[in-house]
Design an enzyme around this catalytic site. Sequence first.
Site, mmCIF file in Angstrom:
data_model
loop_
_atom_site.group_PDB
_atom_site.id
_atom_site.type_symbol
_atom_site.label_atom_id
_atom_site.label_comp_id
_atom_site.label_asym_id
_atom_site.label_seq_id
_atom_site.Cartn_x
_atom_site.Cartn_y
_atom_site.Cartn_z
ATOM 1 N N ARG A 17 42.765 46.488 41.605
ATOM 2 C CA ARG A 17 43.525 46.286 40.375
ATOM 3 C C ARG A 17 43.956 47.661 39.873
ATOM 4 N NH1 ARG A 17 44.302 41.865 41.532
ATOM 5 N NH2 ARG A 17 43.856 39.947 40.415
ATOM 6 N N GLU A 30 51.934 46.333 36.061
ATOM 7 C CA GLU A 30 52.820 45.671 37.039
ATOM 8 C C GLU A 30 53.825 44.766 36.330
ATOM 9 O OE1 GLU A 30 50.373 43.608 39.861
ATOM 10 O OE2 GLU A 30 49.274 45.439 40.305
ATOM 11 N N HIS A 86 52.115 44.730 45.183
ATOM 12 C CA HIS A 86 50.991 43.774 45.016
ATOM 13 C C HIS A 86 51.114 42.641 46.045
ATOM 14 C CE1 HIS A 86 47.889 41.963 42.025
ATOM 15 N NE2 HIS A 86 47.641 41.582 43.272
#
Length: 313
Positions: free
Chosen positions: A231, A260, A278
Amino acid sequence: MTHTVLQIGPISDYIDPKLAQTFRLLKWWEQSQPDALLVAEGANITGIATNAPVGVPPGLLDRLPALKVISSRGVGMDKVDLARANTLGIQVAGSFGVLNGCVADMAMALILDTARQVSAADRYVRSGKWAHQRYPLTTRVYGKKLGIVGLGQIGSLIARRAAGFDMEIAYTSRRAHSDTPHRYFESARALAQWCDFLVVVVPGGAATRHLISREVLDALGPEGYLVNIARGSVVDEAALIEALASRRIAGAALDVYEHEPHIPEALSALDNVVLSPHAGSATRETRTAMDDLVVDNLRAYYENGKVLTPAAA
Ligand code: 8YV
């Protein structure tokens, strides 16, 4: 009986129509007046479908008195208040068991790319520069030291893959594991000091926020590489940008970011970082399995009172 499920955000073109066919589906992200929806439907909503990066908005659990089950696509639970769900007796499911291999593959791809500069060399060839000058030498991967921050299921698969590259492996985690031959370090800083490649695989959330700090990056040092597939919150992104820009570390490869999908310009301007959107679990095979589990977990709860792949409370 048709069950009323609140979907927090779009998940995929494959599973969204299936959710709508299987349940009476309410779409949270399409509501111009979410409060009105809660007043009108709050007492009917028994399930939530969501996606790991979106989770469940803070406070929503307490406004859904009939809620019994949350089914999230992905394994990260940092955006779901698990403790509160547990207190309220709400079962929470994630896509456990189906994405580990793909995320471990991505970690290896990023280790190889940051060291051997596959993406950067591709840009070099396409730009025509090769005709004028050879690409600079890169860094060897095999035989190097790999430090894994978080030796859970994904971390263990990365270790297995890295062993195939003759890498020396060590790890840090909350406690030493008795069932692994790999060397244990008590802190991320000590592990960073030891290794050439530091791979971050811990869950996000308050407990791991900025675990990879300026000090850890300095311990990794000018020959060291950082890979983050966990993360964005786990790495102090501002400190990372500074460390990369001043070459206090050699390079980094990132699949996740603090905000993000926003990537700071200062980061994308650097040539010693590989940027991935991601995509650790983003293969057709794995995403289909993850998507199916979103529906299957809800269905299992409604049919048998138990989700298939529960999150640890
Ligand atoms: C996302 C992830 O679910 O599993 C996780 O926690 O972060 C990913 O697999 C995926 O990117 C869907 O958006």
